[in-house]
Write a protein that holds these residues in place. Structure first.
Motif, mmCIF file in Angstrom:
data_model
loop_
_atom_site.group_PDB
_atom_site.id
_atom_site.type_symbol
_atom_site.label_atom_id
_atom_site.label_comp_id
_atom_site.label_asym_id
_atom_site.label_seq_id
_atom_site.Cartn_x
_atom_site.Cartn_y
_atom_site.Cartn_z
ATOM 1 N N VAL A 65 1.166 -1.082 0.099
ATOM 2 C CA VAL A 65 -0.108 -0.097 0.317
ATOM 3 C C VAL A 65 0.633 1.413 0.170
ATOM 4 O O VAL A 65 0.600 2.716 -1.097
ATOM 5 N N LEU A 66 1.805 1.760 0.800
ATOM 6 C CA LEU A 66 3.377 1.932 1.100
ATOM 7 C C LEU A 66 3.271 2.482 -0.893
ATOM 8 O O LEU A 66 3.385 3.611 -0.902
ATOM 9 N N ALA A 67 4.079 1.327 -1.282
ATOM 10 C CA ALA A 67 4.453 1.492 -2.900
ATOM 11 C C ALA A 67 3.501 2.753 -3.887
ATOM 12 O O ALA A 67 3.414 2.746 -4.520
ATOM 13 N N SER B 81 -1.046 -1.725 -6.400
ATOM 14 C CA SER B 81 -1.833 -2.865 -4.732
ATOM 15 C C SER B 81 -3.120 -3.626 -4.743
ATOM 16 O O SER B 81 -2.428 -5.253 -4.996
ATOM 17 N N THR B 82 -3.861 -4.079 -5.911
ATOM 18 C CA THR B 82 -5.075 -5.065 -6.180
ATOM 19 C C THR B 82 -4.070 -5.830 -7.084
ATOM 20 O O THR B 82 -3.988 -7.525 -5.806
ATOM 21 N N PRO B 83 -2.854 -6.163 -7.973
ATOM 22 C CA PRO B 83 -2.896 -7.620 -7.917
ATOM 23 C C PRO B 83 -1.450 -8.192 -7.215
ATOM 24 O O PRO B 83 -1.769 -9.735 -6.688
ATOM 25 N N VAL C 288 2.156 7.916 3.947
ATOM 26 C CA VAL C 288 3.479 8.418 4.112
ATOM 27 C C VAL C 288 3.523 8.138 2.661
ATOM 28 O O VAL C 288 4.605 8.998 2.117
ATOM 29 N N GLY C 289 2.719 7.522 1.854
ATOM 30 C CA GLY C 289 2.850 6.971 0.469
ATOM 31 C C GLY C 289 2.703 8.690 -0.019
ATOM 32 O O GLY C 289 3.802 9.032 -1.667
#
Length: 253
Positions: A19-21, A37-39, A211-212
């Motif tokens: 999730v951060l990425a 995130s989903t894949p 944070v992201g």
């Protein structure tokens, strides 16, 4: 904390990094949160568990962008998108139960990829009636949000084609997504998909989104308009490619 069925604490730790990425990508371009995130999250969680966890996260990401850029929202541009998008949401629910979702995904992804390739080649479509185009695009995105979860590319492509300035692009896109996602959450809540346990996991992942977003702010300040447009266009292509490949591998009619 109480976990939804199929969610283990160790997978939540992995989800924090994912999730951060995704939040960095989302905060930089205004979309792409689901693309990143989903894949990866689907490797650990079933879709019926992921969706009610993911939607509140996506809303937080858009709230953060809107809080930073709301002064740049051009309401005359975004209102036709939002109004038409809301109208499209229930149509998407209907299509979800009557039209093969895989077929819809392949059609939309193919169109999105073709448009993105043309734009990378420097070929754009001259649109003189932008408001009408926004109504059509917003409606299509609203339909896709509840039929395929792939609502981003049509709106992003319109904004790229019209060369919207990057802050206006991010602000209007985030405002559009925010309203559509709230509408989607209302549907999920009524249907009983969003529960205290799914919200607990969402809340545990909120710090990653925050944070992201902070990291994205630093990146965005150093990102020229031309580079921003190219990155956004490539993201549409990647989104389309991922969906085409994933759907083709699991195609059902």
């Amino acid at each position: 904390m109480q976990m939804p069925p199929g969610v283990e604490p160790n997978t939540v730790v992995i989800a924090i990094a994912i999730v951060l990425a995704a939040a960095v990508v989302k905060g930089t371009t205004g979309f792409g949160f689901a693309l990143v995130s989903t894949p990866l999250l689907l490797l650990f969680w079933e879709p019926k568990v992921l969706v009610p966890i993911f939607l509140p996260l996506s809303i937080i990401a858009d709230v953060l962008i809107v809080a930073q850029t709301w002064r740049r929202v051009e309401w005359m541009k975004v209102l036709p998108l939002i109004t038409a998008g809301i109208a499209g949401v229930p149509v998407g629910v209907y299509l979800l139960t009557t039209v093969p979702t895989d077929l819809l995904k392949l059609m939309v992804s193919g169109i999105a990829m073709s448009m993105a390739i043309l734009m990378l080649m420097g070929i754009t479509i001259a649109i003189s009636r932008e408001k009408l185009a926004s109504v059509i695009t917003g409606f299509v995105s609203g339909v896709l949000s509840t039929s395929t979860t792939m609502s981003g590319p049509p709106v992003a492509l319109l904004m790229i084609n019209q060369r919207w300035e990057k802050e206006t692009f991010r602000a209007c896109l985030a405002m559009f997504f925010l309203v559509i996602q709230i509408t989607g959450i209302l549907y999920l809540t009524i249907l009983g998909n969003i529960t205290p346990s799914t919200l607990t996991v969402s809340i545990a992942l909120w710090p990653s989104v925050i944070v992201g977003n902070l990291i994205a702010i630093k990146i965005l300040s150093r990102l020229p308009q031309s580079t921003f447009i190219r990155i956004a266009t490539v993201l549409v292509m990647v989104t389309a490619t991922v969906v085409i490949v994933e759907t083709a591998l699991n195609f059902n009619i």
